[in-house]
Design an enzyme around this catalytic site. Structure first.
Site, PDB file in Angstrom:
ATOM      1  N   LYS A 106       0.836  -1.207   0.000  1.00 59.03           N
ATOM      2  CA  LYS A 106       0.000   0.000   0.000  1.00 59.03           C
ATOM      3  C   LYS A 106       0.865   1.249   0.000  1.00 59.03           C
ATOM      4  O   LYS A 106       0.565   2.232  -0.684  1.00 59.03           O
ATOM      5  CB  LYS A 106      -0.903   0.002   1.236  1.00 59.03           C
ATOM      6  CG  LYS A 106      -2.084  -0.923   1.075  1.00 59.03           C
ATOM      7  CD  LYS A 106      -2.802  -1.136   2.384  1.00 59.03           C
ATOM      8  CE  LYS A 106      -3.620  -2.403   2.296  1.00 59.03           C
ATOM      9  NZ  LYS A 106      -4.148  -2.822   3.599  1.00 59.03           N
ATOM     10  N   GLN A 150      -4.794  -2.242   9.673  1.00 59.90           N
ATOM     11  CA  GLN A 150      -4.496  -3.530   9.038  1.00 59.90           C
ATOM     12  C   GLN A 150      -5.042  -4.672   9.888  1.00 59.90           C
ATOM     13  O   GLN A 150      -4.756  -4.768  11.078  1.00 59.90           O
ATOM     14  CB  GLN A 150      -2.973  -3.664   8.863  1.00 59.90           C
ATOM     15  CG  GLN A 150      -2.542  -4.891   8.114  1.00 59.90           C
ATOM     16  CD  GLN A 150      -2.984  -4.840   6.653  1.00 59.90           C
ATOM     17  OE1 GLN A 150      -2.932  -3.790   6.016  1.00 59.90           O
ATOM     18  NE2 GLN A 150      -3.436  -5.965   6.128  1.00 59.90           N
ATOM     19  N   ASP A 173     -12.000   2.492   3.957  1.00 61.24           N
ATOM     20  CA  ASP A 173     -12.403   1.098   3.742  1.00 61.24           C
ATOM     21  C   ASP A 173     -13.897   0.984   3.442  1.00 61.24           C
ATOM     22  O   ASP A 173     -14.338   0.022   2.816  1.00 61.24           O
ATOM     23  CB  ASP A 173     -12.113   0.284   5.014  1.00 61.24           C
ATOM     24  CG  ASP A 173     -10.885  -0.584   4.849  1.00 61.24           C
ATOM     25  OD1 ASP A 173     -10.413  -0.747   3.709  1.00 61.24           O
ATOM     26  OD2 ASP A 173     -10.389  -1.092   5.874  1.00 61.24           O
TER      27      ASP A 173
END
Lengths: 346, 346
Positions: A106, A150, A173
């Site tokens: 990422k 995460q 998200d």
């Protein structure tokens, strides 16, 4: 008719799967709602590609690359006009190797498009409070437009209360229940759409697959892929059915679909016989199966038996190289959208 | 195959409908999630009723009455143990006759089970701020456990911002996006389930209709009935398809269903040919159609052609007397649940 949904087929590649990590992978990545369209010439070319009988492959890698190029251009335009650089903060707790890899990917993806990436690495034995402190800091930091925790978190932590601490305006998200509720409701719009399902729909759009009025079957009903994918298809006027582990005749229902999105994490579960001729298939599964010919000892396959699908469907995403690359592109897009929204930049 | 979903059939009762008020009616009423079950003897008797070929009618009026009796007992038990009386506040703006009737019915229903009812009647030309002030007052009032804003609001008001002002802990309608999001997500639970769809599921439960693994088709995808009904069925492990105005073959899909919930507001749209033999039908539609034989000049019919359905299905809700009475019973139940939750009373 009444076959069990979660039987792992042993044909169509080997399928003595080690544990599937499809969902773990989804959680790490990211996609967004509107904006960003390909040029009409690009659309025409991929559409032509899709219609060519020898080229039924939906190239997620190429589409994701195109989207990242678009994001790069937008980030640069925004920076020049406003001085603002979008920022994504990732919180990693513990030292799982796979998680570290996802976070590194990422970070690299952010750098490649000009998005600032911030990272907090906390030791495995951190307290929940310490994690919440970091979230709170990022919540208040105006240079951070997206926050990603995460997963999985160490088992001594309450995942839900940690995720709930992320400000909804930075929930790139898109998993906050308020976002999911808005996604489900007509006349409402979520701030962010979850990355993987948005990546699936984006592939359909970029390949000019019409959704309105089509029969769509989503296989799997997870919070992070299946359910939001069904809601997205419904928002685009598809007639949607969700097939899951309790469905008694998954094959029969799936065979009615013009569009199939599969996200269950079972290698090669969807066989050729499940597919209506001409259907479009988006395969979200990324399942490791043993492969003595590979130096790693395994290879990755989807939920859909690719060899069989490619003969029946009009278009199929490969695994790898299908939905996978889209997820992270969509995370970058969500971060950009967040920054644009905060700064009223269009 | 490709018939239009929203064609009004002229057979099976007259159907020159005046404008349907099905959704208006839903909005006024109310249902809740768990608790409250009938005695096993009652369940046995209604189940037997349902299995008797001459008694396929799902008697919503009787079930609603039973639920109200249960609520009465619970309200009384709570009052005796804690001194707390559940309270429902209804805000009515303007002087629409139908709205006034709905509010009066709710008030009466509250009184009949021992729930306190509070009412604010504001003139048509009130400002949004005045309405918000009332909501704010009820939000802070510990004697109020549920707040209902009677819709429609006058056109100069922003419905969404007014509804959003209701504290989620008192949103007995269950329409807040956060509630809907939780309803959609596995592992999450809404504070309140919207009343009409919960009433539909409650009818299935009380008639011992098994949902798990069954094919269910929901016709209509409104925020207040169709969509939450689909989410509820999915939570109970049905395989759910949503049929709507853009569906090209509604009849064909509906005919696959073991359970049909119809909530579109089109008189007699679902014909006998749409129904799989033995299916269970919950008809949410309440549609006025002209009836010269009635002193009112109209009568009420459902979305489903009852005469035809009763010959094919194993059980059907009548209109009126099916889902209608359940909605208000569920509103009372949501208010009770809210009061119990606040006071930790089980």
């Amino acid at each position: 008719m009444a076959s069990s949904l979660f039987f792992t087929h042993s044909h169509c590649y080997s399928s003595s799967s080690t544990s599937s990590f499809v969902f773990r992978i989804h959680r790490q990545l990211g996609v967004t709602p509107t904006s960003l369209r390909f040029s009409s010439s690009y659309v025409a070319s991929v559409a032509a590609m899709a219609m060519d009988s020898s080229a039924k492959v939906i190239d997620g890698k190429a589409v994701a690359k195109q989207i990242r190029d678009e994001i790069t251009a937008e980030v640069s335009r925004m920076r020049e006009a406003t001085g603002v650089i979008p920022g994504l903060a990732v919180i990693l707790v513990g030292d799982r190797k796979d998680s570290a890899t996802y976070v590194r990917n990422k970070k690299k993806a952010c750098e490649s498009v000009g998005i600032n990436s911030l990272e907090a690495n906390l030791p495995e034995d951190s307290t929940e409070e310490e994690v919440l402190n970091y979230i709170s800091g990022y919540n208040d930091d105006p240079s951070v437009h997206g926050i990603l925790v995460q997963l999985p978190l160490p088992s001594h932590m309450n995942e839900q209360s940690i995720l709930n601490a992320v400000r909804i305006e930075k929930d790139v998200d898109g998993f906050h229940p308020l976002n999911i509720g808005r996604l489900a409701m007509r006349g409402r719009d979520p701030l962010f759409v979850p990355c993987t399902p948005k990546g699936c729909i984006e592939l359909l759009h970029r390949y000019n697959v019409s959704v309105k009025g089509k029969r769509a079957v989503v296989i799997g009903r997870s919070n992070i892929v299946g359910m939001p994918a069904a809601l997205l298809l419904q928002r685009e006027d598809a007639t949607v059915s969700i097939v899951h582990s309790r469905t008694s005749n998954p094959e029969e229902i799936t065979r009615q679909a013009d569009i199939i999105i599969s996200a269950v994490g079972k290698p090669n579960m969807v066989r050729g016989s499940w597919i209506k001729p001409g259907a479009v298939i988006i395969d979200v599964g990324i399942n490791p199966v043993e492969d003595p010919n590979s130096s790693r000892g395994y290879k990755l396959v989807g939920d859909v038996c690719y060899e069989e699908a490619i003969k029946v469907a009009s278009a199929v995403t490969p695994v790898p190289g299908g939905v996978g690359p889209m997820t992270i592109a969509m995370l970058l897009q969500n971060t950009l959208i967040s920054a644009k929204r905060v700064h009223n930049f269009e």
